[in-house]
Design a protein around this motif. Structure first.
Motif, PDB file in Angstrom:
ATOM      1  N   LYS A  82       0.826  -1.209   0.000  1.00 35.48           N
ATOM      2  CA  LYS A  82       0.000   0.000   0.000  1.00 35.48           C
ATOM      3  C   LYS A  82       0.859   1.256   0.000  1.00 35.48           C
ATOM      4  CE  LYS A  82      -3.546   2.344   2.812  1.00 35.48           C
ATOM      5  NZ  LYS A  82      -2.744   3.503   3.237  1.00 35.48           N
ATOM      6  N   ALA A  83       1.883   1.293   0.859  1.00 31.82           N
ATOM      7  CA  ALA A  83       2.756   2.461   0.936  1.00 31.82           C
ATOM      8  C   ALA A  83       3.507   2.676  -0.376  1.00 31.82           C
ATOM      9  CB  ALA A  83       3.742   2.305   2.094  1.00 31.82           C
ATOM     10  N   GLN A  84       3.941   1.585  -1.005  1.00 34.29           N
ATOM     11  CA  GLN A  84       4.646   1.703  -2.278  1.00 34.29           C
ATOM     12  C   GLN A  84       3.721   2.189  -3.392  1.00 34.29           C
ATOM     13  OE1 GLN A  84       8.090   1.142  -3.159  1.00 34.29           O
ATOM     14  NE2 GLN A  84       8.149   1.510  -0.963  1.00 34.29           N
ATOM     15  N   LEU A  85       2.487   1.698  -3.400  1.00 33.18           N
ATOM     16  CA  LEU A  85       1.514   2.198  -4.376  1.00 33.18           C
ATOM     17  C   LEU A  85       1.325   3.700  -4.211  1.00 33.18           C
ATOM     18  CD1 LEU A  85      -1.432  -0.389  -4.531  1.00 33.18           C
ATOM     19  CD2 LEU A  85       0.299   0.053  -6.285  1.00 33.18           C
ATOM     20  N   GLU A  86       1.094   4.140  -2.985  1.00 29.10           N
ATOM     21  CA  GLU A  86       0.863   5.553  -2.723  1.00 29.10           C
ATOM     22  C   GLU A  86       2.055   6.397  -3.168  1.00 29.10           C
ATOM     23  OE1 GLU A  86       0.120   5.323   1.465  1.00 29.10           O
ATOM     24  OE2 GLU A  86      -2.064   5.437   1.189  1.00 29.10           O
ATOM     25  N   LEU A 106       2.269   6.354  -7.106  1.00 26.49           N
ATOM     26  CA  LEU A 106       1.167   7.098  -7.716  1.00 26.49           C
ATOM     27  C   LEU A 106       1.399   8.601  -7.608  1.00 26.49           C
ATOM     28  CD1 LEU A 106      -1.774   4.931  -6.353  1.00 26.49           C
ATOM     29  CD2 LEU A 106      -1.280   5.294  -8.782  1.00 26.49           C
ATOM     30  N   LEU A 107       1.824   9.053  -6.456  1.00 24.64           N
ATOM     31  CA  LEU A 107       2.070  10.475  -6.260  1.00 24.64           C
ATOM     32  C   LEU A 107       3.268  10.967  -7.051  1.00 24.64           C
ATOM     33  CD1 LEU A 107       1.373  10.707  -2.418  1.00 24.64           C
ATOM     34  CD2 LEU A 107       0.026  11.780  -4.239  1.00 24.64           C
ATOM     35  N   SER A 108       4.310  10.141  -7.139  1.00 25.77           N
ATOM     36  CA  SER A 108       5.525  10.566  -7.834  1.00 25.77           C
ATOM     37  C   SER A 108       5.392  10.505  -9.349  1.00 25.77           C
ATOM     38  CB  SER A 108       6.722   9.713  -7.383  1.00 25.77           C
ATOM     39  OG  SER A 108       6.554   8.361  -7.772  1.00 25.77           O
ATOM     40  N   TYR A 131      -5.029  10.802  -4.000  1.00 26.50           N
ATOM     41  CA  TYR A 131      -5.274   9.358  -3.985  1.00 26.50           C
ATOM     42  C   TYR A 131      -5.695   8.901  -2.598  1.00 26.50           C
ATOM     43  CZ  TYR A 131      -2.744   9.179  -8.423  1.00 26.50           C
ATOM     44  OH  TYR A 131      -2.343   9.365  -9.724  1.00 26.50           O
ATOM     45  N   ALA A 132      -6.571   7.921  -2.582  1.00 28.09           N
ATOM     46  CA  ALA A 132      -6.885   7.161  -1.368  1.00 28.09           C
ATOM     47  C   ALA A 132      -6.671   5.700  -1.728  1.00 28.09           C
ATOM     48  CB  ALA A 132      -8.316   7.397  -0.926  1.00 28.09           C
ATOM     49  N   VAL A 133      -5.779   5.034  -1.005  1.00 25.58           N
ATOM     50  CA  VAL A 133      -5.415   3.652  -1.320  1.00 25.58           C
ATOM     51  C   VAL A 133      -5.873   2.750  -0.178  1.00 25.58           C
ATOM     52  CG1 VAL A 133      -3.544   2.074  -1.919  1.00 25.58           C
ATOM     53  CG2 VAL A 133      -3.407   4.488  -2.596  1.00 25.58           C
ATOM     54  N   GLN A 134      -6.522   1.649  -0.527  1.00 28.63           N
ATOM     55  CA  GLN A 134      -7.107   0.777   0.504  1.00 28.63           C
ATOM     56  C   GLN A 134      -7.061  -0.679   0.061  1.00 28.63           C
ATOM     57  OE1 GLN A 134     -11.226   1.675   1.234  1.00 28.63           O
ATOM     58  NE2 GLN A 134     -11.510  -0.002   2.691  1.00 28.63           N
ATOM     59  N   LYS A 135      -6.687  -1.550   0.978  1.00 31.72           N
ATOM     60  CA  LYS A 135      -6.817  -2.988   0.718  1.00 31.72           C
ATOM     61  C   LYS A 135      -8.238  -3.411   1.019  1.00 31.72           C
ATOM     62  CE  LYS A 135      -5.731  -6.509   3.380  1.00 31.72           C
ATOM     63  NZ  LYS A 135      -5.039  -7.551   4.171  1.00 31.72           N
ATOM     64  N   ILE A 136      -8.799  -4.259   0.140  1.00 29.16           N
ATOM     65  CA  ILE A 136     -10.159  -4.743   0.348  1.00 29.16           C
ATOM     66  C   ILE A 136     -10.181  -6.264   0.261  1.00 29.16           C
ATOM     67  CG2 ILE A 136     -11.253  -2.653  -0.537  1.00 29.16           C
ATOM     68  CD1 ILE A 136     -11.773  -4.163  -3.158  1.00 29.16           C
ATOM     69  N   SER A 137     -11.216  -6.850   0.794  1.00 23.92           N
ATOM     70  CA  SER A 137     -11.400  -8.294   0.702  1.00 23.92           C
ATOM     71  C   SER A 137     -11.812  -8.673  -0.714  1.00 23.92           C
ATOM     72  CB  SER A 137     -12.475  -8.750   1.688  1.00 23.92           C
ATOM     73  OG  SER A 137     -12.871 -10.080   1.428  1.00 23.92           O
ATOM     74  N   ARG A 138     -11.364  -9.834  -1.157  1.00 23.23           N
ATOM     75  CA  ARG A 138     -11.772 -10.328  -2.474  1.00 23.23           C
ATOM     76  C   ARG A 138     -13.278 -10.605  -2.523  1.00 23.23           C
ATOM     77  NH1 ARG A 138      -7.627 -12.980  -3.686  1.00 23.23           N
ATOM     78  NH2 ARG A 138      -6.838 -11.768  -5.436  1.00 23.23           N
ATOM     79  N   ASP A 139     -13.915 -10.684  -1.379  1.00 21.98           N
ATOM     80  CA  ASP A 139     -15.371 -10.866  -1.348  1.00 21.98           C
ATOM     81  C   ASP A 139     -16.094  -9.715  -2.031  1.00 21.98           C
ATOM     82  OD1 ASP A 139     -15.020 -13.201   0.084  1.00 21.98           O
ATOM     83  OD2 ASP A 139     -15.374 -12.263   2.034  1.00 21.98           O
TER      84      ASP A 139
END
Length: 209
Positions: A69-73, A76-78, A85-93
């Motif tokens: 998550k931190a690497q994505l953020e 994305l910003l760089s 951006y708002a980055v969030q892990k979600i369940s595959r459900d």
């Protein structure tokens, strides 16, 4: 016990490893406006070799998604400007898979079951796989070149962009990001494949305008 990593020297042959990224992607021609807010949701990445994770990211063995998550953020910003951006892990459900055409075949495309109105665009990442791969490449012994297997640290996955106001899918694809290594995987390889993943996904989208 953590594996010891040695710096080795090859005396008689050298291998030319090139880090690269590849993708199959479709971007809707109607998506021309740069979003001001993007919500990025991703499912738990699968790390194929836990020894590599233990060696290079020991603090994230049990919470790798936090590092991801931190690497994505960061990337994305760089790699874009003027976008929040708002980055969030979600369940595959909360993810469904649809087939969609690209390059004369159907690929899997993820979508979320619901979106809130906190963003203009949703970016959904799924089927995230990280591990070692081998491909045939070119080696040299100083006099001639020849085909040989080459080692890569690789990230693969599928993704899709959605316009929140209409609920319409405006882009999708799959990707493969590679970082070549000779003997051992290092932290820089982990960082490199995330950087290339973000670059590949954002390529040719209004986000980078």
């Amino acid at each position: 016990m953590r594996r010891l990593k040695f710096i080795l020297t090859m005396a008689f042959a050298s291998v030319f490893l090139v880090g690269c990224a590849a993708k199959r992607a479709v971007i809707d021609d109607s998506w021309t406006k740069k979003p001001s807010k993007v919500k990025v949701v991703f499912t738990e990445p699968l790390v194929a070799n836990l020894d590599d994770l233990q060696d290079d990211l020991p603090d994230y063995v049990n919470n790798f998604s936090d590092w991801y998550k931190a690497q994505l953020e960061y990337n994305l910003l760089s790699q874009s400007s003027g976008v929040r951006y708002a980055v969030q892990k979600i369940s595959r459900d909360y993810v469904r898979i649809d087939p969609a055409p690209v390059e004369n075949e159907n690929i899997k495309v993820p979508r979320v079951t619901e979106m809130d109105n906190s963003a203009d665009i949703y970016l959904v990442l799924d089927d995230i796989w990280i591990g070692r791969t081998t491909k045939m490449g070119t080696c040299s012994n100083g006099m001639t070149t020849y085909s040989c297997p080459q080692n890569y640290f690789t990230a693969k996955g599928i993704y899709a962009f959605y316009d929140v106001s209409s609920g319409r899918r405006v882009g999708y694809g799959d990707y493969e990001s590679n970082s070549g290594y000779t003997f051992v995987v290092s932290l820089s390889d982990w960082e490199s494949i995330i950087e290339k993943t973000v670059d590949t996904i954002l390529d040719n989208t209004p986000i980078t305008q």
